[in-house]
Design a protein around this motif. Structure first.
Motif: not given
Length: 445
Positions: A134-140, A301-302
């Motif tokens: 949740r709440g992480s664009k890098a790890r979506t 972080t992705g």
């Protein structure tokens, strides 16, 4: 087989000529369509009244009342479903009718919602392996990692211990300012460092946010919980210290040699433990001029990083292991071995490490934490992440622009990156002298 004129369903046997119990099938008819439904019951054909579509009233059919009652209720329910669809102008199709009948025959079980924070956190942790970040664009789109789940379990253990001392039940609706004050005070009394307390609070805020999203509570008081953090006094290793570590003769100790090599690789590439311990030959690329570089997505972080392979130590290590670094062991075991390695390399400058523990400013000593200290030897503070900090700090001291170092480390925010720059007062003064000292000026004729 007779069927009431106003009934949309009739019942038949799958095998009317059978000698053993056979399934009872419901036939639903509407708009010249026919839909089969399973009733879940079986009956001997000799006990079945085909004209009435019911079980005969015979002694041998011991469950006739239960079956006939079910068939009767289902007939009324199907009639009601057809009528309701028509009344609401919903087109009658096999799909719409079957969906409503399935919902009647197989009602979803209403799961009792967790009411306490402990129940919710336990349920949340159980569902983490299939829950997306949740709440992480890098790890979506990625599942919550095992490391994160372990941290959640640590927080749950703390909450369970705290709940035994807290006078109020930890209902989701009770997680308010009073809870925050009591929980932080309890953690502080346990002699936890300020940043450790902050991690517990961050997790509690995350749990409450998820509970709101799941519809288990409307309590938003958690949004005002402050995360009290202080800058960590972590160390870095100078280029000279890294050379001493790399030049150690560990050929007779494969255990330490592999860990040393991985650490040196990290110290000249800025990779985290999760990345350098899982590096594959496929991560090594070459441009059109034959210049090699690392190209990978950071596991934490992705984010994607591309790191030129320039330092001779990195080239030598890749050649040594044929572009396939040794498999990493656990992070904790690696940290233990690193301390042993750095002690052999005589990384023994005394370091003062200040931190707030139990609400008091203390200094790390060889025997623990105290108010007065001559510090601890530097090797005792080295971890796998020291390599990443060393890279950032050494590149900064070389004069590499911050924006380029961030490209290599994968940092997105300069404020977060600057926490990695670990130069002491003497080094800061030296750098200032370099910039403030006289420079040659070209005279114009």
């Amino acid at each position: 087989m007779a069927r009431a004129a106003n009934s949309p369903i009739s019942y038949v046997l799958r095998d009317p000529a059978g000698k053993t119990p056979t399934p009872i099938i419901g036939l639903v008819r509407f708009n010249n369509e026919r839909l089969k439904i399973a009733t879940g019951f079986k009956v001997k054909p000799s006990h079945w009244n085909a004209d009435k579509g019911r079980v005969k009233n015979v002694v041998e059919a011991v469950d006739k009342d239960e079956i006939n009652g079910f068939l009767e209720r289902t007939e009324k329910a199907v009639g009601g479903i057809i009528t309701d669809l028509k009344a609401n102008l919903i087109p009658l199709s096999k799909e719409t009718v079957k969906e409503r009948i399935d919902a009647y025959l197989n009602p979803s079980v209403e799961v009792e919602k967790p009411k306490t924070l402990l129940d919710f956190v336990g349920w949340y942790i159980d569902t983490c392996p299939t829950r997306l970040v949740r709440g992480s664009k890098a790890r979506t789109g990625r599942f919550i990692s095992p490391d994160t789940i372990r941290r959640y379990k640590t927080t749950l253990n703390g909450l369970e211990a705290f709940a035994k001392t807290y006078p109020r039940p930890l209902l989701l609706d009770n997680i308010d300012a009073a809870f925050y004050k009591a929980f932080t005070a309890w953690l502080t009394a346990k002699d936890y460092a300020t940043n450790n307390v902050s991690k517990y609070i961050e997790n509690v805020k995350g749990f409450m946010s998820a509970a709101v999203d799941e519809g288990f509570t409307t309590n938003m008081a958690y949004r005002k919980f402050a995360n009290l953090r202080e800058d960590a006094e972590n160390i870095y290793l100078t280029e000279n210290e890294l050379s001493r570590i790399y030049e150690l003769d560990l050929s007779k100790n494969a255990r330490l040699e592999k860990v040393r090599d991985l650490f040196i690789f990290a110290a000249w590439t800025s990779l985290r433990f999760s990345d350098f311990s899982t590096l594959q030959p496929e991560h090594i690329k070459a441009d059109e001029n034959g210049n090699q570089y690392l190209d990978l997505r950071q596991r934490k972080t992705g984010g994607r990083v591309q790191i030129p392979i320039v330092h001779e130590a990195i080239t030598e290590l890749l050649n040594k292991y044929n572009n396939c670094l040794p498999a990493g062991i656990s992070n904790q075991r690696t940290n233990d071995y690193l301390k042993e390695i750095c002690q052999l390399a005589e990384i023994n400058d005394r370091i003062l490490k200040h931190v707030t523990k139990g609400g008091k400013a203390v200094v790390k000593t060889s025997d623990g934490w105290g108010k007065m200290s001559s510090g601890v030897e530097k090797w005792t503070l080295v971890t796998t992440h020291t390599g990443r900090r060393s890279f950032a700090t050494n590149m900064f001291k070389r004069g590499m622009p911050t924006v380029l170092i961030m490209k290599l480390t994968g940092h997105k925010k300069e404020s977060e990156f600057l926490k990695y720059i670990k130069i002491d007062a003497a080094e800061t003064l030296d750098l200032m002298r370099q910039y403030l000292g006289p420079r040659s000026i070209t005279k114009i004729a």
